[in-house]
Enzyme design. Sequence first.
Site, short mmCIF file in Angstrom:
data_model
loop_
_atom_site.label_atom_id
_atom_site.label_comp_id
_atom_site.label_asym_id
_atom_site.label_seq_id
_atom_site.Cartn_x
_atom_site.Cartn_y
_atom_site.Cartn_z
CB VAL A 11 54.23 93.22 -7.88
CG1 VAL A 11 53.70 93.81 -6.59
CG2 VAL A 11 54.39 91.60 -7.53
CE LYS A 157 46.17 81.69 -8.84
NZ LYS A 157 45.29 82.51 -7.71
CG ASN A 214 55.02 82.57 -1.88
OD1 ASN A 214 53.94 82.43 -2.01
ND2 ASN A 214 55.85 83.52 -2.39
CG PHE A 255 48.98 75.39 -4.94
CD1 PHE A 255 47.94 76.12 -5.43
CD2 PHE A 255 50.27 75.51 -5.08
CE1 PHE A 255 48.37 77.20 -6.15
CE2 PHE A 255 50.58 76.62 -5.99
CZ PHE A 255 49.77 77.44 -6.25
CE1 TYR A 257 45.03 69.32 -10.44
CE2 TYR A 257 45.12 71.17 -9.35
CZ TYR A 257 44.38 70.44 -9.68
OH TYR A 257 42.94 70.67 -9.94
CB CYS A 266 57.25 83.79 -6.07
SG CYS A 266 56.92 85.52 -6.52
CE LYS A 327 50.52 80.40 -13.08
NZ LYS A 327 49.94 81.18 -11.82
#
Length: 464
Positions: A11, A157, A214, A255, A257, A266, A327
Site C-alpha cells: 500500500v 487489489k 472486504n 466476485f 467465481y 486482507c 492470486k
Amino acid sequence: MKVTIFGSGYVGLVTGACLAHVGHQVTCVDIDAERVERLNRGESPIYEPGLDTYLASGLSEQLLSFTTDAENAVADADVIFIAVGTPTCEDGSADTRFVLNVAKTIGKYLRRPSLIVTKSTVPVGTADKIYEAVAETLAYRDLSIKFHVASNPEFLKEGAAVNDFMKPDRIIVGVDAPEVVDLFRQLYAAFNRNHDRLMVMDVRSAELAKYAANAMLATKISFINEMANIAERVGADIEAVRKGIGADPRIGYHFIYPGCGYGGSCFPKDVRALESTAKQFGYEPQILPAVESVNSRQKHSLFSKLAGRLGSDLRGQTIAVWGLAFKPQTDDMREAPSIPLIKSLLVAGARVLAFDPKASDACAEIFAEYEGIDFVDTKEAAVTEADALVICTEWKSFWSPDFAQLRRLMRGRLVVDGRNLYDTALMAREGFDYISIGRPTMAGETPLMAVDTDEELSVLADAV
Ligand SMILES: NC(=O)c1ccc[n+]([C@@H]2O[C@H](COP(=O)([O-])OP(=O)(O)OC[C@H]3O[C@@H](n4cnc5c(N)ncnc54)[C@H](O)[C@@H]3O)[C@@H](O)[C@H]2O)c1
Ligand SMILES: O=c1ccn([C@@H]2O[C@H](COP(=O)(O)OP(=O)(O)O[C@H]3O[C@H](CO)[C@@H](O)[C@H](O)[C@H]3O)[C@@H](O)[C@H]2O)c(=O)[nH]1
C-alpha cells in the site's frame, strides 16, 4: 504537496509511487533499511504490474525518495500517511501496534500543523487512539501543534494495484473537520477530474467501510463456494449456476467465481478482525464466522479431492502444482490456498513439483524446512512424470495448455483444478480424469472426497 508515507509495502509503495507520478513530493519512510536501500536503487521488493515504471520515473524526477530517517520526513510534511501492517493477533483482532508506534514517532518529530492519515486497515476507533498518542507525545515535548487525524482506507487489489490507485472507483475520506476535505481535494485532484470520487464521511464510518467492503466480498466468495459444494453433491454444474445468477443485475458477475478459497493479506485477516470488533462492542456476529469456516474448509478441498482418487498415502507419487501465489499477477503468498495443499501433500508422503511465474521464491521460503518439494522454472517441468496435476492459481499461461504435450509428459491422467479453467467434456475427450470445483466429473459422479465432514477436515487441518 509534501507527502510522507510510513510503510513501503504494497500500500505505502504504490501510494507513494502514484502520488509522485502526479507531481507530489513524496518521502517514504520504512524501518527496513535493506528495503529502503533497494528502493532507492529503483528495485521494487514486490512484483506489481506497472510499479517499476512509476518507481523509476519518481526517482529520476526526484519526486520520490525512500528513507529510514523519520525525523526529517515528519518535520517537513503537509500530509503524513500511515501505511504499515495491521496483522492478526492470536485472538483474531487486528494488531495496531505498528500503527500506534508510527503515531508516537510522528508526535516525537512533528514541527508544524499537519494532516495525519490512516491508510492501513484499522479497527473502528483507531484514529482516536492515534490522535491521543500524537497529542501525548507532543505534550511530553511541551508543544501545542494543531493536527488532524483522518481515515482514508485503501481499496487497491494486489496484481492491479497501480491501476486501482490511478483509477479509483471511490476515495473514501473520514474527517473530523471540514477544512481537511480541501486538503484531500488538492491531494487527489489528478484522480478526481471528471467524476467526483471523493466520499466524505465521519472517521468511524470510513474505518468501518473498509472492513464492510472486504467482508462483503469475502461473503460473496464463501457463498458461491458453498453453492459449489452443494452443486457437486446434487449433480449440478456451478459454472452454469454462476452464470445464471450473475445475469441478475442485483447479483452481478463480480466476485462469485468458485475456487479453492480466498487467500491474501486482507480477506482472512479483516473478516477475523471485524468479528473481533463486533464482539468487543457486545455483538455476536453470525455471518462472519460462517464466511471464515466455509473458506478454511474450501482450502482443504483440493487435497481431499486428490486423495479421494489416489488415496491419502501418497508415498511414491509425484504431484505437480501449478500456481502458488494467492492470486495471479502477484508474488504474494500470504494465506495462499497452495500452502495447506502442499503441506497436506508432503505430510501424505508425495513428492511435489511446484511452478509459479512469480511466487516460487516466496513459496520456497515458506517450505525451506520441508523435504520433498522442488520448485521448477516451467509449467512443463512441473508435470514431467507427474501422477497428478493440481491447479491453485489461474495464471493466464495455464488457461490453454497443449493437452497432447501434457499427456506425453505426465505419468498419470488426474487433473484437480481449483479454479475451473477447463471444460469438463473437453478434458474427458483429451483423456484426462478431471476434477474441478462444484462440477460433476464427466462420468457424472460427485468427486470422491478423502475426507469430507467438518470433523475430518479439521483433523486434516490440524495434521498440517
Ligand atoms: N496489501 C494490500 O493489498 C492492501 C490493500 C488495502 C489495504 N491494506 C492494508 O494496508 C496496510 C499495509 O498493508 P501492506 O500489505 O502494504 O503491508 P506490508 O507488510 O506489505 O508493508 C508494511 C511495511 O511497513 C513497514 N513498517 C513497519 N513498521 C514501520 C514503522 N514503524 N515505520 C515505518 N515503516 C514500518 C514494514 O517494514 C513494511 O515494509 C495493512 O493494514 C493492510 O491491511 C493492504
Ligand atoms: O470471485 C472471486 C474473487 C476472488 N477470489 C479470491 O479472493 C482472494 C482475494 O482476491 P482479490 O480481492 O482480487 O485480491 P486482494 O489483493 O486480496 O484484494 C482485496 O483485499 C484488499 C486489501 O484490503 C482490498 O483493498 C481489495 O479491494 C480487495 O479486493 C484471492 O485469493 C482470489 O483468488 C475468489 O476465490 N473468487
